[in-house]
Motif scaffolding. Sequence first.
Motif, PDB file in Angstrom:
ATOM      1  N   GLU B 161      -8.992 -15.905  27.462  1.00 40.12           N
ATOM      2  CA  GLU B 161      -8.207 -16.954  28.136  1.00 40.12           C
ATOM      3  C   GLU B 161      -8.337 -18.291  27.391  1.00 40.12           C
ATOM      4  O   GLU B 161      -7.355 -18.990  27.172  1.00 40.12           O
ATOM      5  CB  GLU B 161      -8.693 -17.130  29.582  1.00 40.12           C
ATOM      6  N   VAL B 162      -9.568 -18.619  27.010  1.00 40.58           N
ATOM      7  CA  VAL B 162      -9.756 -19.936  26.394  1.00 40.58           C
ATOM      8  C   VAL B 162      -9.186 -19.959  24.981  1.00 40.58           C
ATOM      9  O   VAL B 162      -8.611 -20.974  24.557  1.00 40.58           O
ATOM     10  CB  VAL B 162     -11.238 -20.394  26.423  1.00 40.58           C
ATOM     11  N   SER B 163      -9.269 -18.841  24.261  1.00 42.61           N
ATOM     12  CA  SER B 163      -8.708 -18.835  22.904  1.00 42.61           C
ATOM     13  C   SER B 163      -7.190 -19.020  22.959  1.00 42.61           C
ATOM     14  O   SER B 163      -6.626 -19.817  22.199  1.00 42.61           O
ATOM     15  CB  SER B 163      -9.051 -17.522  22.193  1.00 42.61           C
ATOM     16  N   GLY B 164      -6.543 -18.293  23.874  1.00 41.69           N
ATOM     17  CA  GLY B 164      -5.097 -18.451  24.037  1.00 41.69           C
ATOM     18  C   GLY B 164      -4.733 -19.864  24.461  1.00 41.69           C
ATOM     19  O   GLY B 164      -3.770 -20.457  23.951  1.00 41.69           O
ATOM     20  N   ALA B 165      -5.528 -20.416  25.373  1.00 40.98           N
ATOM     21  CA  ALA B 165      -5.210 -21.760  25.885  1.00 40.98           C
ATOM     22  C   ALA B 165      -5.461 -22.828  24.831  1.00 40.98           C
ATOM     23  O   ALA B 165      -4.724 -23.809  24.748  1.00 40.98           O
ATOM     24  CB  ALA B 165      -6.029 -22.054  27.137  1.00 40.98           C
ATOM     25  N   ILE B 166      -6.485 -22.631  24.016  1.00 43.31           N
ATOM     26  CA  ILE B 166      -6.766 -23.634  22.983  1.00 43.31           C
ATOM     27  C   ILE B 166      -5.614 -23.720  21.991  1.00 43.31           C
ATOM     28  O   ILE B 166      -5.195 -24.805  21.605  1.00 43.31           O
ATOM     29  CB  ILE B 166      -8.104 -23.320  22.270  1.00 43.31           C
ATOM     30  N   VAL B 167      -5.085 -22.574  21.579  1.00 39.67           N
ATOM     31  CA  VAL B 167      -4.065 -22.616  20.530  1.00 39.67           C
ATOM     32  C   VAL B 167      -2.634 -22.761  21.077  1.00 39.67           C
ATOM     33  O   VAL B 167      -1.700 -22.924  20.292  1.00 39.67           O
ATOM     34  CB  VAL B 167      -4.142 -21.386  19.590  1.00 39.67           C
ATOM     35  N   SER B 168      -2.460 -22.730  22.392  1.00 44.39           N
ATOM     36  CA  SER B 168      -1.093 -22.708  22.936  1.00 44.39           C
ATOM     37  C   SER B 168      -0.269 -23.910  22.481  1.00 44.39           C
ATOM     38  O   SER B 168       0.917 -23.784  22.194  1.00 44.39           O
ATOM     39  CB  SER B 168      -1.120 -22.612  24.464  1.00 44.39           C
ATOM     40  N   GLY B 169      -0.901 -25.077  22.410  1.00 45.67           N
ATOM     41  CA  GLY B 169      -0.166 -26.285  22.022  1.00 45.67           C
ATOM     42  C   GLY B 169       0.149 -26.347  20.541  1.00 45.67           C
ATOM     43  O   GLY B 169       0.891 -27.225  20.092  1.00 45.67           O
ATOM     44  N   LEU B 170      -0.412 -25.404  19.775  1.00 44.96           N
ATOM     45  CA  LEU B 170      -0.140 -25.375  18.331  1.00 44.96           C
ATOM     46  C   LEU B 170       1.180 -24.688  18.018  1.00 44.96           C
ATOM     47  O   LEU B 170       1.636 -24.699  16.884  1.00 44.96           O
ATOM     48  CB  LEU B 170      -1.281 -24.670  17.593  1.00 44.96           C
ATOM     49  N   VAL B 171       1.758 -24.033  19.029  1.00 47.55           N
ATOM     50  CA  VAL B 171       3.078 -23.412  18.853  1.00 47.55           C
ATOM     51  C   VAL B 171       4.125 -24.525  18.977  1.00 47.55           C
ATOM     52  O   VAL B 171       4.030 -25.379  19.849  1.00 47.55           O
ATOM     53  CB  VAL B 171       3.315 -22.334  19.932  1.00 47.55           C
ATOM     54  N   GLY B 172       5.109 -24.514  18.106  1.00 47.10           N
ATOM     55  CA  GLY B 172       6.143 -25.547  18.122  1.00 47.10           C
ATOM     56  C   GLY B 172       6.983 -25.501  19.393  1.00 47.10           C
ATOM     57  O   GLY B 172       7.045 -24.461  20.065  1.00 47.10           O
ATOM     58  N   MET B 253       8.123 -27.869   7.742  1.00 51.37           N
ATOM     59  CA  MET B 253       9.124 -27.098   8.494  1.00 51.37           C
ATOM     60  C   MET B 253       9.360 -27.741   9.864  1.00 51.37           C
ATOM     61  O   MET B 253       8.474 -27.765  10.720  1.00 51.37           O
ATOM     62  CB  MET B 253       8.637 -25.640   8.638  1.00 51.37           C
ATOM     63  N   LYS B 254      10.592 -28.230  10.054  1.00 51.75           N
ATOM     64  CA  LYS B 254      10.939 -28.972  11.278  1.00 51.75           C
ATOM     65  C   LYS B 254      10.782 -28.096  12.526  1.00 51.75           C
ATOM     66  O   LYS B 254      11.251 -26.958  12.558  1.00 51.75           O
ATOM     67  CB  LYS B 254      12.391 -29.453  11.208  1.00 51.75           C
ATOM     68  N   GLY B 255      10.150 -28.651  13.514  1.00 50.11           N
ATOM     69  CA  GLY B 255      10.080 -28.002  14.820  1.00 50.11           C
ATOM     70  C   GLY B 255       9.054 -26.889  14.932  1.00 50.11           C
ATOM     71  O   GLY B 255       8.747 -26.443  16.040  1.00 50.11           O
ATOM     72  N   LEU B 256       8.544 -26.422  13.800  1.00 47.26           N
ATOM     73  CA  LEU B 256       7.585 -25.308  13.852  1.00 47.26           C
ATOM     74  C   LEU B 256       6.163 -25.822  14.030  1.00 47.26           C
ATOM     75  O   LEU B 256       5.870 -26.990  13.807  1.00 47.26           O
ATOM     76  CB  LEU B 256       7.691 -24.461  12.577  1.00 47.26           C
TER      77      LEU B 256
END
Lengths: 121, 282
Positions: B161-172, B253-256
Amino acid sequence: MIEKLQQRVNNDAGLVRRGRYLSTTFLLEVGRTSWLITIFEGRIVSVTSGPFVMPSSSFALRASEDDWSKFWSERPPPGSNDLLALVKRRALKAEGNLQIFMAHLRYFKEALGKLREGAGA
Amino acid sequence: MSVKFEPITGRYMHLDLFGRPHRVYVEEAGEGTPLLCLHTAGSDGRQYRGLMNDARVTSRHRVIAFDMPWHGKSSPPAGWHDEEYQLTSAQYTTMVLEISAALRLDRPILIGCSIGGRIALHLALEHPERFRAIIGLQAGAHVDPYYDLNFLHRPDVHGGEVSGAIVSGLVGPDAPAKERWETLWHYMQGGPGVFKGDLFFYKLDGDIRGRVAQIDTRRCPLFLLSGEYDYSCTPEETLAVAQSIPGCEVTIMKGLGHFPMSEDPQVFLTYLLPVLEKIGRS
């Protein structure tokens, strides 16, 4: 505006369900204004605005008014689009018992994202 | 009922790495110039599913992605249950070179993202003769820790859960929901302490700031592609690396975000295909 948090979070059944093991009070600071937000089993039961004499909370999230307004804008710019983006820029300070914050990180990101422009009720 | 199979095939390779037997899962699709793909920290080779399913890539390239030991369908080595997993620059370098040799790849194009982008810089510096060209995605020379990594592996915080939540904001912001959540699912599936162990390389051991300017792009062309919304390896950090290396080509890369090949494969391919074409012409 912060007061909208209660209704917007509680209206999201999925978010409340994911927070069902979360009961805590945390302090939110927007510049010099502060709120105590109390959650019980995933539902927000109160949003109280300061100033407080002796605020008691498990942890605090503190950022400037400008940084929160970027985070809450409809399309946040790079570096302001996530709580951890703000932390990385040292714009958001997370202090206190962060085990609660990190164990429920998705909940807190999505709950505070509810204040984003256009997020709706 | 009609079903559809993807053109991807997977096999388990047995080989010795760092003096110990390993069982490593390798996927591939396509024919032509080998394109060896390195996944990000705490994830696995599924991140390259978009490339392996796109005929514009597979008609000219043999696209290969392996799951690093401890990741995806690769096993940790026997004895793992008494060890703390920590990835080092030396191990990572050995792993890429040994697996490439075991697959008998002739000077593949290397593409790596995040930790894969970092080791791509190490390989560009130390083993340029082994690769036809190197493509670093979200490649920076160093990242300072910006949260307490211990939260990734402790019993009172769910690691997935925490690994997914930590990186979630790194998705464009424009990533299709399906690909965004597929990308995060891979993180949620990681083994205990594995993401943290990879970050030992990313944030401590793999710092290449002092040497990155010595990369000689005449020996191996180097392309850097970074997403605009990545706050782990920011565009500024990628641009700084590119500016210090003569001949390095860089595109923001724009938006990514941090996982371009996985979070939004179709948009990513608009950036990657011209690079592959250029490599093909040289």
